[in-house]
Design a protein around this motif. Structure first.
Motif, mmCIF file in Angstrom:
data_model
loop_
_atom_site.group_PDB
_atom_site.id
_atom_site.type_symbol
_atom_site.label_atom_id
_atom_site.label_comp_id
_atom_site.label_asym_id
_atom_site.label_seq_id
_atom_site.Cartn_x
_atom_site.Cartn_y
_atom_site.Cartn_z
ATOM 1 N N ASN A 57 -3.972 3.501 8.528
ATOM 2 C CA ASN A 57 -2.937 3.749 7.514
ATOM 3 C C ASN A 57 -1.972 4.817 8.024
ATOM 4 O OD1 ASN A 57 -3.875 2.019 5.343
ATOM 5 N ND2 ASN A 57 -5.560 3.464 5.103
ATOM 6 N N LYS A 115 0.833 -1.206 0.000
ATOM 7 C CA LYS A 115 0.000 0.000 0.000
ATOM 8 C C LYS A 115 0.867 1.254 0.000
ATOM 9 C CE LYS A 115 -3.606 -0.065 2.654
ATOM 10 N NZ LYS A 115 -4.496 -0.019 3.840
ATOM 11 N N LYS A 136 0.208 3.315 -3.498
ATOM 12 C CA LYS A 136 -0.536 4.563 -3.344
ATOM 13 C C LYS A 136 0.375 5.777 -3.547
ATOM 14 C CE LYS A 136 -4.673 3.015 -2.528
ATOM 15 N NZ LYS A 136 -5.767 3.248 -3.501
#
Length: 483
Positions: free
Chosen positions: A123, A76, A80
């Protein structure tokens, strides 16, 4: 006059001093060229993408929050951030960014000033990085207000960014961190003193951002539902659903919480899901899991971001009557725990967001019934976010987009991967998805660098373009008269 001089507070405490330092750095930064700004953006991206640093941040995030898993956080952090850098490459954010001669309009990008970035524990690396990079693209300073559990990860990320800034001569105070211990009072003060708040996380944080008196972007509640109709390929649909629902232990607001399956598709889909590690619980197991997940009517941290295997092991500890069955489930290393559901609302907690690899399965007579069930779910929780569709009939996606309260319809994709932008769709890379007025938000886009800009428009005279009355009222008069 520089960008925010008129609202600069006098230092009167540690938070005000933090903001004052950010303003001083931002005044320097707003004089930088597009090329210099893009170098700062790239430096901040490299701070998290470099493999050794990426893994350190992922390991720290899981160790400190107990949420998700390291390998998926590594993926991620990379995807991202790299995708965001792709989106920003070549985008203009300094000076004139658009010229529309026919309209006589020139658009000029201006900074918003100092950004308060509120970020969640789910996150603690990727979301701060995303907000920092977007803010920097607009020549802003940014102060991160992380969740308490995510503070050390955010602190380490910002150390890495500062080291990269030193290499390019950027002021360190462009990117700062709210001191620990982070609490509601310090976060509220930071929101009040900054020029823009971008809030991702709990709805309590979003509501606080909106109430801060500072312009704010916040995101709506997750609770994504996916529809599988009778035309879907069950194997492909199951692949996408399992990939989405298991990624980072379903901590994403974009992970499916419910599947609404048309009756004709149900046997093949359930078989395909089970072949990929999903386990359908029986009635007593469903009740026992509910007691574990919502012991006092509120989702328990004991299951948030945990694997299906860990959840089954905890259920075995708590459910004496079903202990051996739970142990047998845990021994199979399940990837998803499935429960059959037909109700919606507070009395049916499986109809809400679960932040874990637990999936509610609803039965629908046909596509129209499936859409109606999703509407009921979103009337309870999740309105405005998005809906998934697995179907060979493209017109059904348009039907959902025209009728459901959603900002995105994700067709034949792994939902949690696709919603925040992917290399195989056209959505902007983001970890903050607006949910429109359905989700009590003031935007419905994937949040991107343009949300971190003020845009000044220069208007020049053009030839007059005034229509006649017949052009405006003709059709109305023809049908209803001119009374």
């Amino acid at each position: 006059m520089t960008t925010m001089e008129t609202s600069t507070p006098s230092p009167a405490g540690p938070i005000a001093e933090l903001v004052a330092r950010a303003r001083a750095a931002q005044r320097i930064y707003e004089t930088w060229s597009q090329e210099q700004v893009d170098m700062a953006v790239t430096a901040a991206g490299w701070a998290i993408i470099e493999p050794t640093r990426n893994r350190e941040l992922a390991e720290l995030a899981v160790a400190d929050t107990g949420v998700g898993n390291v390998e998926d956080k590594v993926a991620k952090n990379y995807r991202k951030t790299f995708g965001l850098l792709r989106d920003l490459k070549g985008a203009r954010s300094v000076g004139v960014i658009a010229d529309h001669p026919a309209r006589g309009i020139i658009e000029i990008a201006r900074p918003v000033g100092v950004v308060c970035a509120i970020t969640p524990s789910t996150n603690p690396g990727a979301t701060p990085a995303n907000k920092i990079i977007n803010a920097l693209k607009g020549r802003n300073a940014v102060i991160v207000a992380p969740s308490p559990k995510g503070w050390s990860t955010a602190a380490r990320l910002i150390e890495f960014i500062h080291a990269q800034f030193d290499r390019i001569g950027a002021p360190r105070d462009l990117v700062q961190l709210l001191p620990s211990p982070v609490n509601k009072q310090s976060t509220a003060e930071l929101m009040r003193l900054c020029d823009l708040v971008v809030a991702t996380g709990s709805q309590a944080n979003v509501r606080a951002a909106y109430a801060s008196g500072t312009p704010a972007f916040g995101v709506g509640a997750g609770n994504v539902a996916g529809i599988v109709d009778e035309t879907a390929d069950p194997a492909l649909a199951a692949d996408r659903i399992v990939r989405s629902k298991t990624f980072d232990n379903a901590t994403s607001c974009s992970s499916e919480n419910s599947l609404v399956v048309v009756d004709a598709a149900r046997p093949a889909l359930i078989a395909a899901l089970e072949a990929r590690g999903a386990v359908m619980l029986d009635g007593p197991q469903k009740a026992a899991l509910q007691a574990l997940m919502w012991p006092e009517g509120k989702l328990s941290p004991a299951v948030i971001g945990k694997s299906a295997t860990q959840i089954a092991e905890r259920a075995a500890e708590q459910d004496a009557a079903g202990r051996e069955a739970w142990r047998a489930i845990a021994a199979r290393k399940p990837r998803i725990l499935m429960v059959a559901e037909d109700g919606v609302g507070h009395e049916h907690p499986y109809s809400g967001e679960k932040l874990s690899p637990v999936l509610a399965i609803y039965a629908a007579r046909d596509f129209e019934d499936a859409a109606s069930i999703v509407a009921r779910i979103y009337a309870y929780e999740g309105a405005g976010h998005s809906v998934g569709l697995h179907s060979a009939k493209p017109e059904r996606a348009l039907t959902l987009g025209l009728t459901l309260p959603v900002s995105r319809v994700i067709v034949d994709q792994a939902h949690c991967i696709a919603t925040g932008g992917s290399f195989d769709n056209g959505l902007p890379f983001s970890l903050s998805m607006g949910c429109g007025t359905w989700g009590k938000n003031n935007f419905s886009d994937n949040m991107n660098y343009r949300h971190y800009l003020n845009i000044t428009r220069v208007s020049r005279p053009i030839p007059e373009q005034m229509p006649g009355e017949e052009e405006i009222f003709g059709a109305f008069f023809a049908q209803h008269g001119a009374a």
